[in-house]
Design a protein around this motif. Sequence first.
Motif, PDB file in Angstrom:
ATOM      1  N   THR A 186      10.812   5.487   6.814  1.00 28.93           N
ATOM      2  CA  THR A 186      11.814   6.340   7.448  1.00 28.93           C
ATOM      3  C   THR A 186      13.205   6.131   6.872  1.00 28.93           C
ATOM      4  O   THR A 186      14.086   6.939   7.118  1.00 28.93           O
ATOM      5  N   SER A 187      13.407   5.073   6.116  1.00 34.56           N
ATOM      6  CA  SER A 187      14.707   4.799   5.520  1.00 34.56           C
ATOM      7  C   SER A 187      14.579   4.874   4.009  1.00 34.56           C
ATOM      8  O   SER A 187      13.870   4.063   3.397  1.00 34.56           O
ATOM      9  N   LEU A 188      15.274   5.832   3.405  1.00 36.41           N
ATOM     10  CA  LEU A 188      15.225   5.985   1.954  1.00 36.41           C
ATOM     11  C   LEU A 188      15.781   4.752   1.256  1.00 36.41           C
ATOM     12  O   LEU A 188      15.248   4.309   0.241  1.00 36.41           O
ATOM     13  N   ALA A 194       6.477  14.472  -7.160  1.00 34.81           N
ATOM     14  CA  ALA A 194       7.152  14.534  -5.862  1.00 34.81           C
ATOM     15  C   ALA A 194       8.557  13.960  -5.980  1.00 34.81           C
ATOM     16  O   ALA A 194       8.812  13.076  -6.809  1.00 34.81           O
ATOM     17  N   SER A 195       9.443  14.433  -5.157  1.00 36.31           N
ATOM     18  CA  SER A 195      10.794  13.854  -5.129  1.00 36.31           C
ATOM     19  C   SER A 195      10.720  12.481  -4.467  1.00 36.31           C
ATOM     20  O   SER A 195       9.763  12.175  -3.743  1.00 36.31           O
ATOM     21  N   VAL A 196      11.732  11.676  -4.702  1.00 35.35           N
ATOM     22  CA  VAL A 196      11.766  10.342  -4.104  1.00 35.35           C
ATOM     23  C   VAL A 196      11.776  10.448  -2.577  1.00 35.35           C
ATOM     24  O   VAL A 196      11.044   9.732  -1.887  1.00 35.35           O
ATOM     25  N   ARG A 223       0.837  -1.202   0.000  1.00 31.76           N
ATOM     26  CA  ARG A 223       0.000   0.000   0.000  1.00 31.76           C
ATOM     27  C   ARG A 223       0.872   1.252   0.000  1.00 31.76           C
ATOM     28  O   ARG A 223       0.576   2.221  -0.689  1.00 31.76           O
ATOM     29  N   ARG A 224       1.931   1.248   0.779  1.00 31.02           N
ATOM     30  CA  ARG A 224       2.822   2.417   0.813  1.00 31.02           C
ATOM     31  C   ARG A 224       3.465   2.658  -0.549  1.00 31.02           C
ATOM     32  O   ARG A 224       3.547   3.804  -1.002  1.00 31.02           O
ATOM     33  N   ILE A 225       3.899   1.606  -1.189  1.00 31.23           N
ATOM     34  CA  ILE A 225       4.522   1.745  -2.509  1.00 31.23           C
ATOM     35  C   ILE A 225       3.487   2.233  -3.517  1.00 31.23           C
ATOM     36  O   ILE A 225       3.774   3.093  -4.353  1.00 31.23           O
ATOM     37  N   CYS A 257       8.886   9.049  -0.111  1.00 33.04           N
ATOM     38  CA  CYS A 257       9.280   8.093   0.923  1.00 33.04           C
ATOM     39  C   CYS A 257       8.736   8.522   2.281  1.00 33.04           C
ATOM     40  O   CYS A 257       8.092   7.728   2.982  1.00 33.04           O
ATOM     41  N   MET A 258       8.975   9.742   2.651  1.00 32.77           N
ATOM     42  CA  MET A 258       8.545  10.237   3.962  1.00 32.77           C
ATOM     43  C   MET A 258       7.024  10.374   4.050  1.00 32.77           C
ATOM     44  O   MET A 258       6.428  10.085   5.085  1.00 32.77           O
TER      45      MET A 258
END
Length: 146
Positions: A87-89, A75-77, A62-64, A81-82
């Motif tokens: 929390t980890s790029l 949006a930037s990567v 779902r997040r992806i 991500c955030m």
Amino acid sequence: MTPQELENLAHLRRARDLIDREYARPLDVPTMAAKALMSPAHFSRQFRAAYGETPYSYLMTRRIERAMALLRGGASVTDACMAVGCTSLGSFSSRFAEIVGMSPSQYRRRGHDAVRAMPSCVAKTHTRPDRHASSRNQEVRRRHAA
């Protein structure tokens, strides 16, 4: 189905709805299990049996999915991500590439004009990541390489 099985499915659906609604929040299996009124271990087993993937795997998919929409919008990567609760790029980029088949930067650079022209309900279905597709694609690549 027995009444108990139907009740369990309703509880699992509440937990899945929580994931769909609160994907950007820090969610862990005990929190999801509490929503389903189950112990964490039992919840994980029941969720996988009902939906074909673990609760954490479903959450990351779902997040992806949401990150893909943000990246298509420019949006930037890092921002994507955030915004989706990662929390980890590095971990986000690895998981993104595993599910989508390309890095977030590559996905962002791709043309998305066709998706922008689609009604949002169609675009959502068309662009939904398929966790199992990457496994199938890897198997096809392995066969062709042999």
